[in-house]
Motif scaffolding. Structure first.
Motif, PDB file in Angstrom:
ATOM      1  N   MET A   1       0.824  -1.196   0.000  1.00  0.00           N
ATOM      2  CA  MET A   1       0.000   0.000   0.000  1.00  0.00           C
ATOM      3  C   MET A   1       0.866   1.256   0.000  1.00  0.00           C
ATOM      4  SD  MET A   1      -2.996   0.162  -0.522  1.00  0.00           S
ATOM      5  CE  MET A   1      -3.687   1.740  -0.266  1.00  0.00           C
ATOM      6  N   ILE A   2       1.124   1.778   1.179  1.00  0.00           N
ATOM      7  CA  ILE A   2       1.939   2.993   1.229  1.00  0.00           C
ATOM      8  C   ILE A   2       3.368   2.635   1.620  1.00  0.00           C
ATOM      9  CG2 ILE A   2      -0.002   4.508   1.698  1.00  0.00           C
ATOM     10  CD1 ILE A   2       0.739   4.413   4.632  1.00  0.00           C
ATOM     11  N   ARG A   3       4.226   3.658   1.696  1.00  0.00           N
ATOM     12  CA  ARG A   3       5.648   3.428   1.955  1.00  0.00           C
ATOM     13  C   ARG A   3       5.920   2.500   3.123  1.00  0.00           C
ATOM     14  NH1 ARG A   3       6.387   8.701  -0.248  1.00  0.00           N
ATOM     15  NH2 ARG A   3       5.423   9.668   1.519  1.00  0.00           N
ATOM     16  N   SER A   4       5.139   2.709   4.211  1.00  0.00           N
ATOM     17  CA  SER A   4       5.440   1.968   5.429  1.00  0.00           C
ATOM     18  C   SER A   4       4.849   0.558   5.439  1.00  0.00           C
ATOM     19  CB  SER A   4       4.907   2.766   6.634  1.00  0.00           C
ATOM     20  OG  SER A   4       3.561   3.117   6.400  1.00  0.00           O
ATOM     21  N   LEU A   5       4.076   0.216   4.418  1.00  0.00           N
ATOM     22  CA  LEU A   5       3.429  -1.098   4.416  1.00  0.00           C
ATOM     23  C   LEU A   5       4.029  -1.981   3.328  1.00  0.00           C
ATOM     24  CD1 LEU A   5      -0.304  -0.003   4.771  1.00  0.00           C
ATOM     25  CD2 LEU A   5       1.159  -0.982   6.547  1.00  0.00           C
TER      26      LEU A   5
ATOM     27  N   PHE B   1       1.844   0.066 -10.680  1.00  0.00           N
ATOM     28  CA  PHE B   1       1.821   1.462 -10.295  1.00  0.00           C
ATOM     29  C   PHE B   1       2.908   2.253 -11.031  1.00  0.00           C
ATOM     30  CE2 PHE B   1      -0.342   3.389  -6.357  1.00  0.00           C
ATOM     31  CZ  PHE B   1      -0.750   4.474  -7.113  1.00  0.00           C
TER      32      PHE B   1
ATOM     33  N   PHE C   1       2.031   2.728 -14.628  1.00  0.00           N
ATOM     34  CA  PHE C   1       0.998   3.762 -14.774  1.00  0.00           C
ATOM     35  C   PHE C   1       1.616   5.161 -14.691  1.00  0.00           C
ATOM     36  CE2 PHE C   1      -2.280   6.523 -12.800  1.00  0.00           C
ATOM     37  CZ  PHE C   1      -3.235   6.453 -13.801  1.00  0.00           C
ATOM     38  N   VAL C   2       2.519   5.332 -13.718  1.00  0.00           N
ATOM     39  CA  VAL C   2       3.141   6.642 -13.530  1.00  0.00           C
ATOM     40  C   VAL C   2       4.030   6.991 -14.724  1.00  0.00           C
ATOM     41  CG1 VAL C   2       4.739   7.961 -12.094  1.00  0.00           C
ATOM     42  CG2 VAL C   2       2.969   6.566 -11.028  1.00  0.00           C
TER      43      VAL C   2
ATOM     44  N   PRO D   1      -4.779   8.202  -8.571  1.00  0.00           N
ATOM     45  CA  PRO D   1      -3.608   7.364  -8.311  1.00  0.00           C
ATOM     46  C   PRO D   1      -2.285   8.112  -8.423  1.00  0.00           C
ATOM     47  CG  PRO D   1      -4.895   6.506 -10.171  1.00  0.00           C
ATOM     48  CD  PRO D   1      -5.604   7.707  -9.682  1.00  0.00           C
TER      49      PRO D   1
ATOM     50  N   PHE E   1      -1.798  10.006  -5.272  1.00  0.00           N
ATOM     51  CA  PHE E   1      -1.527   9.039  -4.216  1.00  0.00           C
ATOM     52  C   PHE E   1      -0.091   8.530  -4.311  1.00  0.00           C
ATOM     53  CE2 PHE E   1      -1.712   4.691  -2.447  1.00  0.00           C
ATOM     54  CZ  PHE E   1      -2.102   5.024  -1.167  1.00  0.00           C
ATOM     55  N   TYR E   2       0.329   8.225  -5.530  1.00  0.00           N
ATOM     56  CA  TYR E   2       1.679   7.714  -5.729  1.00  0.00           C
ATOM     57  C   TYR E   2       2.720   8.737  -5.269  1.00  0.00           C
ATOM     58  CZ  TYR E   2       5.643   5.460  -8.021  1.00  0.00           C
ATOM     59  OH  TYR E   2       6.834   4.852  -8.265  1.00  0.00           O
TER      60      TYR E   2
ATOM     61  N   THR F   1       2.401  11.314  -3.201  1.00  0.00           N
ATOM     62  CA  THR F   1       2.432  11.671  -1.782  1.00  0.00           C
ATOM     63  C   THR F   1       2.701  10.482  -0.869  1.00  0.00           C
ATOM     64  OG1 THR F   1       0.043  11.512  -1.815  1.00  0.00           O
ATOM     65  CG2 THR F   1       0.969  13.713  -1.895  1.00  0.00           C
ATOM     66  N   LYS F   2       2.248   9.292  -1.254  1.00  0.00           N
ATOM     67  CA  LYS F   2       2.300   8.176  -0.293  1.00  0.00           C
ATOM     68  C   LYS F   2       3.195   7.008  -0.685  1.00  0.00           C
ATOM     69  CE  LYS F   2      -0.750  10.068   2.385  1.00  0.00           C
ATOM     70  NZ  LYS F   2      -0.224  10.781   3.539  1.00  0.00           N
TER      71      LYS F   2
ATOM     72  N   ASP G   1      -0.770   8.899   7.553  1.00  0.00           N
ATOM     73  CA  ASP G   1      -0.434   7.527   7.150  1.00  0.00           C
ATOM     74  C   ASP G   1      -0.920   6.490   8.156  1.00  0.00           C
ATOM     75  OD1 ASP G   1       0.774   8.699   5.072  1.00  0.00           O
ATOM     76  OD2 ASP G   1       2.792   7.944   5.474  1.00  0.00           O
TER      77      ASP G   1
ATOM     78  N   ILE H   1      -4.141   4.695   7.400  1.00  0.00           N
ATOM     79  CA  ILE H   1      -4.051   3.603   6.427  1.00  0.00           C
ATOM     80  C   ILE H   1      -3.395   2.382   7.067  1.00  0.00           C
ATOM     81  CG2 ILE H   1      -3.047   2.910   4.223  1.00  0.00           C
ATOM     82  CD1 ILE H   1      -3.322   5.817   3.315  1.00  0.00           C
TER      83      ILE H   1
ATOM     84  N   THR I   1      -7.547  -3.519   0.143  1.00  0.00           N
ATOM     85  CA  THR I   1      -7.122  -2.307  -0.550  1.00  0.00           C
ATOM     86  C   THR I   1      -8.335  -1.502  -1.008  1.00  0.00           C
ATOM     87  OG1 THR I   1      -5.266  -3.582  -1.352  1.00  0.00           O
ATOM     88  CG2 THR I   1      -5.644  -1.474  -2.416  1.00  0.00           C
TER      89      THR I   1
ATOM     90  N   ILE J   1      -9.744   0.444   1.810  1.00  0.00           N
ATOM     91  CA  ILE J   1      -8.887   1.579   2.165  1.00  0.00           C
ATOM     92  C   ILE J   1      -9.097   2.711   1.175  1.00  0.00           C
ATOM     93  CG2 ILE J   1      -6.488   2.360   2.374  1.00  0.00           C
ATOM     94  CD1 ILE J   1      -5.799  -0.369   3.509  1.00  0.00           C
ATOM     95  N   VAL J   2      -9.155   2.359  -0.117  1.00  0.00           N
ATOM     96  CA  VAL J   2      -9.336   3.388  -1.142  1.00  0.00           C
ATOM     97  C   VAL J   2     -10.687   4.073  -0.987  1.00  0.00           C
ATOM     98  CG1 VAL J   2      -9.622   3.790  -3.619  1.00  0.00           C
ATOM     99  CG2 VAL J   2      -7.752   2.363  -2.789  1.00  0.00           C
TER     100      VAL J   2
ATOM    101  N   ILE K   1      -9.196   6.917   1.665  1.00  0.00           N
ATOM    102  CA  ILE K   1      -8.502   7.846   0.766  1.00  0.00           C
ATOM    103  C   ILE K   1      -9.482   8.776   0.048  1.00  0.00           C
ATOM    104  CG2 ILE K   1      -6.990   8.017  -1.240  1.00  0.00           C
ATOM    105  CD1 ILE K   1      -5.799   5.315  -0.277  1.00  0.00           C
TER     106      ILE K   1
END
Lengths: 284, 284
Positions: free
Chosen positions: A1-5, A15, A18-19, B84, B87-88, B90-91, B178, B181, B191, B194-195, B199
């Motif tokens: 999910m996020i950085r910490s997960l 992802f 997509f970016v 997305p 989200f990408y 920032t997170k 964070d 989440i 997921t 969460i979205v 989010i």
């Protein structure tokens, strides 16, 4: 999910893909425009025929580069002139607006603030036609009642300035207000107690504090004016600004000179955007 | 603090002049002009003829409805792509790249819309760059015209307004803690949950302000429908332009302008009501 997960490989991969696609989408038209400005071909398209600077510097029978193209140079000059005047005017009135809404209390403040925000939700085309109509009415009135023609109220340079000023000022109000909100007003009170008057306080203290956001708002105003199309379209007279002039050329078939101009515009606006970024970073 | 009256009026007067001379009065004039038309003797009279024409001629109201529907579609697509990405940035991505990616994101935003649309034209047209590569790769054997259809027009409209959605989304997502989440993840939320439960609800203010700006810009866009959509894809701003510049029927044009203004105001107002937000909060 996020950085910490923990993240699955598939999640990361899709992802990132997509970016990458998104950034390609974002930059493809700009990159292509810039690259083709250097293509040694009479049309702004592939195949690649080698590098040339003709579209900037040439001045012979069949190729006239931008630096010798009187028509385009004149429109660049018009745009710069417009943008300078618009940014000065909107910076002054916008800053007054910021002071008015942040530091003063008065009747109908909420209503006036609401009006200030209105240009944000009025399409540019509508702003253009309404100003065109109103100034035409004023012009007619002067001609009929006072008996002389007033070219100032016909489409032309000053009407473009007014049209752009009408909505760019709103952005200046917002940018300057954001900074003014964080201002510690005890500094003003201290200065007042020490015998300064209100205008001195504003000049020596508040405006010094606001400087970065004034520079930021100024560059934003300049860029917005420089690239404006929708409002300008209806107000323009015999002196087209650069976007209007380019539009006419693009519509009627394009040559790589347009790419050369676009290249210069991209370089120039990126430079200004970086200045703006630098000052807005210094703010905090 | 007691304010000096003089200072107050110095702030107030320019702001009042700006708002009334350039915003309020021109729009009142627009409304008045839209109710004027010429009688059989060529004298101006009050009438509903301009509005009647709009409803009687199917091409006018069909274009109007088409413009509204396409603007909503563009707004929705922009939101779906931007969520997305925001989200990408920032997170998800490493904090080192996060700032770099957001600066990169802002660059095209500063470049004139005309240059960006022009870039798409040289990519997509029959002799364009995309066709060149498709031919080279052997995927097609004769060039296809990718311009002048609704799909390309929607794509470029999404492109030109994308950043006005991404930027507010990035700023709301930065304020999302964070830990929320992480907690949801630890409690076993999927997921999808969460979205949709954390989010998106948290991003609502950014989503609304982005949607308002994107919708307004798309509705009032002239360049993209005109240059990318071509003759087949009519846009309401083009009708306004035709009435003003080509037919010189300013009264009819004023009525169209006013209808467009009503449309954008009503849809934005509805959007704010449905999401329970107000304009002054949204623009901050």
């Amino acid at each position: 999910m996020i950085r910490s997960l923990p993240r699955s490989k598939k999640y990361n991969f899709t992802f990132v893909l997509f970016v990458i696609l998104f950034y390609t989408f974002l930059f493809a038209p700009l990159v292509v425009t810039c690259v083709l400005a250097f293509n040694n071909s009479d049309f702004p398209s592939l195949p690649w025929n080698g590098v040339t600077l003709d579209w900037f510097f040439a001045n012979d029978a069949h190729r006239v580069g931008i630096f010798h193209d009187a028509n385009n140079l004149r429109s660049i000059f018009t745009s710069v002139k417009t943008a300078v005047i618009v940014s000065i005017l909107s910076l002054i009135v916008g800053t007054f607006g910021a002071f008015l809404f942040e530091q003063e209390e008065f009747k109908f403040k909420q209503a006036l603030y609401f009006l200030t925000l209105a240009p944000l939700v009025i399409p540019g085309v509508i702003l253009g036609i309404s100003i065109l109509l109103a100034s035409n009415s004023v012009g007619l009135f002067i001609e009929e009642r006072l008996g002389f023609e007033a070219p100032l109220f016909a489409p032309g340079f000053w009407l473009v300035v007014l049209g752009q000023f009408s909505f760019i000022t709103t952005f200046v109000v917002l940018v300057v207000s954001a900074r003014l909100k964080k201002f510690d007003r005890t500094l003003e009170e201290a200065a007042l107690n020490l015998g300064a008057n209100r205008l001195q306080v504003i000049w020596y203290i508040t405006l010094k504090y606001l400087k970065p956001s004034l520079i930021g708002a100024g560059t934003v105003a300049f860029l917005m004016s420089f690239e404006n199309f929708n409002t300008t379209l209806f107000l323009v007279g015999s002196e087209p600004t650069l976007p209007i002039n380019l539009y006419l050329q693009v519509r009627d078939g394009s040559t790589p000179v347009i790419n050369a101009i676009s290249f210069l515009m991209i370089v120039f606006t990126s430079f200004l955007a970086l200045i703006n970024l630098y000052f807005s970073k210094n703010k905090d | 603090m007691k304010h000096a009256k003089l200072g107050f009026y110095i702030f107030l007067i320019p702001v009042i002049l700006w708002l009334f001379l350039l915003i309020v009065i021109p729009h009142i004039d627009l409304l008045l002009m839209s109710f004027k038309s010429e009688n059989i003797y060529g004298k101006p009279t009050f009438s509903f003829a301009n509005y009647k024409n709009f409803f009687v001629e199917p091409i006018y109201w069909l274009t109007f409805v088409r413009t509204a529907i396409y603007s909503i579609i563009v707004t929705v697509i922009t939101a779906i792509i931007s969520l997305p990405i925001a989200f990408y940035i920032t997170k998800v991505v490493n904090t080192k790249f996060s700032r770099f990616l957001s600066i990169l994101l802002l660059m095209p935003f500063w470049v004139s819309e005309l240059v960006r649309v022009y870039g798409w034209m040289i990519l997509l047209r029959e002799s364009g760059v995309v066709n060149h590569f498709l031919l080279k790769l052997g995927l097609i054997n004769k060039p296809i015209e990718l311009l002048y259809n609704d799909v390309s027009m929607v794509m470029v409209l999404v492109y030109t307004s994308m950043l006005f959605m991404v930027v507010p989304l990035i700023s709301v997502m930065e304020s999302l803690d964070d830990h929320l989440i992480e907690a949801a993840y630890d409690l076993g939320a999927s997921t999808k949950d969460i979205v949709f439960k954390i989010i998106i609800p948290h991003s609502k203010p950014g989503l609304t302000s982005g949607a308002i700006v994107v919708f307004m810009l798309t509705l009032g866009n002239y360049l993209t429908p005109n240059l990318i959509g071509g003759k087949n894809s009519l846009w309401f701003t083009e009708q306004i332009y035709t009435q003003f510049i080509a037919s010189f029927n300013w009264n009819q044009g004023a009525a169209f302008g006013f209808l467009l203004l009503v449309l954008s105001t009503v849809i934005i107002w509805l959007g704010l009501k449905v999401t329970r937000q107000n304009l002054s909060k949204v623009v901050q």
